[in-house]
Design a protein around this motif. Structure first.
Motif, PDB file in Angstrom:
ATOM      1  N   SER A 235       0.604  -1.326  -0.041  1.00  0.00           N
ATOM      2  CA  SER A 235      -0.038   0.323   0.574  1.00  0.00           C
ATOM      3  C   SER A 235       0.719   1.557   0.089  1.00  0.00           C
ATOM      4  O   SER A 235       0.439   2.495  -0.090  1.00  0.00           O
ATOM      5  CB  SER A 235      -1.135   0.144   1.142  1.00  0.00           C
ATOM      6  OG  SER A 235      -0.368   0.032   2.788  1.00  0.00           O
ATOM      7  N   LYS A 236       2.026   1.255  -0.169  1.00  0.00           N
ATOM      8  CA  LYS A 236       2.808   1.672  -0.452  1.00  0.00           C
ATOM      9  C   LYS A 236       4.429   2.039  -1.612  1.00  0.00           C
ATOM     10  O   LYS A 236       5.383   1.965  -0.312  1.00  0.00           O
ATOM     11  CB  LYS A 236       3.755   2.692   1.323  1.00  0.00           C
ATOM     12  CG  LYS A 236       4.499   4.470   1.326  1.00  0.00           C
ATOM     13  CD  LYS A 236       4.831   4.085   2.753  1.00  0.00           C
ATOM     14  CE  LYS A 236       5.610   5.917   3.275  1.00  0.00           C
ATOM     15  NZ  LYS A 236       5.484   5.910   4.268  1.00  0.00           N
ATOM     16  N   LEU A 251      -0.355   3.573  -3.718  1.00  0.00           N
ATOM     17  CA  LEU A 251      -1.539   2.040  -3.718  1.00  0.00           C
ATOM     18  C   LEU A 251      -0.447   2.269  -5.109  1.00  0.00           C
ATOM     19  O   LEU A 251      -0.361   2.723  -5.971  1.00  0.00           O
ATOM     20  CB  LEU A 251      -2.729   2.164  -3.398  1.00  0.00           C
ATOM     21  CG  LEU A 251      -3.562   1.751  -2.549  1.00  0.00           C
ATOM     22  CD1 LEU A 251      -5.009   2.657  -2.373  1.00  0.00           C
ATOM     23  CD2 LEU A 251      -3.324   1.161  -2.175  1.00  0.00           C
TER      24      LEU A 251
END
Length: 309
Positions: A235-236, A251
């Motif tokens: 997500s990073k 994302l």
């Protein structure tokens, strides 16, 4: 009178017999006209038959002659003519021209039209992994041309003291003892199988899609000086530019827009060449804005940078 009437009614040819003093039918005529037997062939018909037979014979003769000449020409061209005397290598590659030619398997003296160009192209791309494409073509009267292009490097994954160098075509280019020059380090990419010259096998399909989409966006937008690609946090997603600017892409989506946004800022001087910090691109696709923090901490007061889509 009866003789004349009979001759009119019976068209069968007759001949006069001196011994009997009568006219009798020509010998064999009645048998020839009997049912089931061939009709009498006139001289004109026999002549026509001979002409037809002669024409058929000449036709077959000319066909056989044409085939013989054609086969002879093919044999001569394959054994005497069109022998390769020049093999030329064009394009940019780290491999020497003689290595590329030897790997292709085509040599001087071979027949130009019997040389397997498809097999040569496949062999070069498989045995010389850094060559992404190899086009092998013929040129008259006796020339082979090999056009090669190197595949760009996406990065390298460290594994058991070695670096698995990966190309943008998804193939393993090299197993290096040390990190190649100007090659980004890839962190968090899990591989199930990696053989030189073959396509990589990933442990996670979603990670494969993320990595390929990201590297495609980097190459399409020609963003150079990438020193690190970090996929450890799904997500990073982050990349390190020029060892001084950490780009947070958030994302795994809209990579093309985010990378293009970052390159526009760099090209227009939005971030100076001696500055270091974090460039937050996680919401660039939604807000058309990004934030640069020169202190490397997101909690510090950011300075805003924006660019039109």
């Amino acid at each position: 009178m009866n003789r004349k009437e009979n001759s009119r009614r019976d068209p069968t040819p007759r001949v006069y017999d001196k011994k009997s003093g009568e006219y009798r039918p020509v010998a064999g005529r009645q048998e020839q006209n009997a049912p089931g037997r061939k009709k009498y062939a006139t001289p004109q018909r026999r002549s026509e038959i001979r002409r037809r037979r002669r024409r058929r014979f000449l036709l077959v003769f000319y066909i056989l002659l044409f085939l013989a000449v054609t086969v002879g020409a093919v044999v001569v061209s394959l054994t005497v003519l069109f022998k390769i005397d020049t093999i030329e290598v064009a394009g940019t590659s780290r491999y020497p021209a003689d290595v590329i030619i030897k790997t292709g398997g085509i040599s001087k003296g071979e027949n130009l039209f019997l040389a397997d160009t498809g097999k040569a192209s496949a062999a070069i791309q498989q045995k010389l992994p850094y060559i992404g494409t190899a086009k092998v073509s013929r040129g008259l009267p006796a020339k082979i041309k090999i056009e090669v292009a190197e595949v760009p490097v996406s990065g390298a994954v460290e594994d058991k003291g070695k670096y698995i160098v990966i190309g943008t075509n998804g193939k393993v280019l090299e197993l290096a003892g040390e990190l190649p020059k100007n090659c980004p380090v890839i962190k968090g990419l899990s591989l199930a199988k990696a053989e030189v010259g073959k396509t990589m096998v990933y442990k996670d399909t979603s990670q494969k899609e993320t990595f390929e989409s990201l590297t495609a966006a980097i190459n399409t937008n020609k963003l150079g000086k990438i020193t690190e690609i970090d996929l450890r946090n799904p997500s990073k997603i982050q990349i390190l530019y020029d060892s001084r600017i950490l780009m947070n892409l958030g994302l795994p989506s809209d990579f093309d827009y985010k990378i293009r946004f970052a390159k526009t800022i760099l090209d227009e001087g939005g971030i100076k060449e001696n500055e270091q910090g974090v460039l937050n691109l996680s919401v660039a696709a939604e807000d058309n804005k990004t934030f640069f923090d020169p202190s490397h901490t997101v909690s510090s007061a950011p300075s805003s940078q924006s660019s039109s889509k």
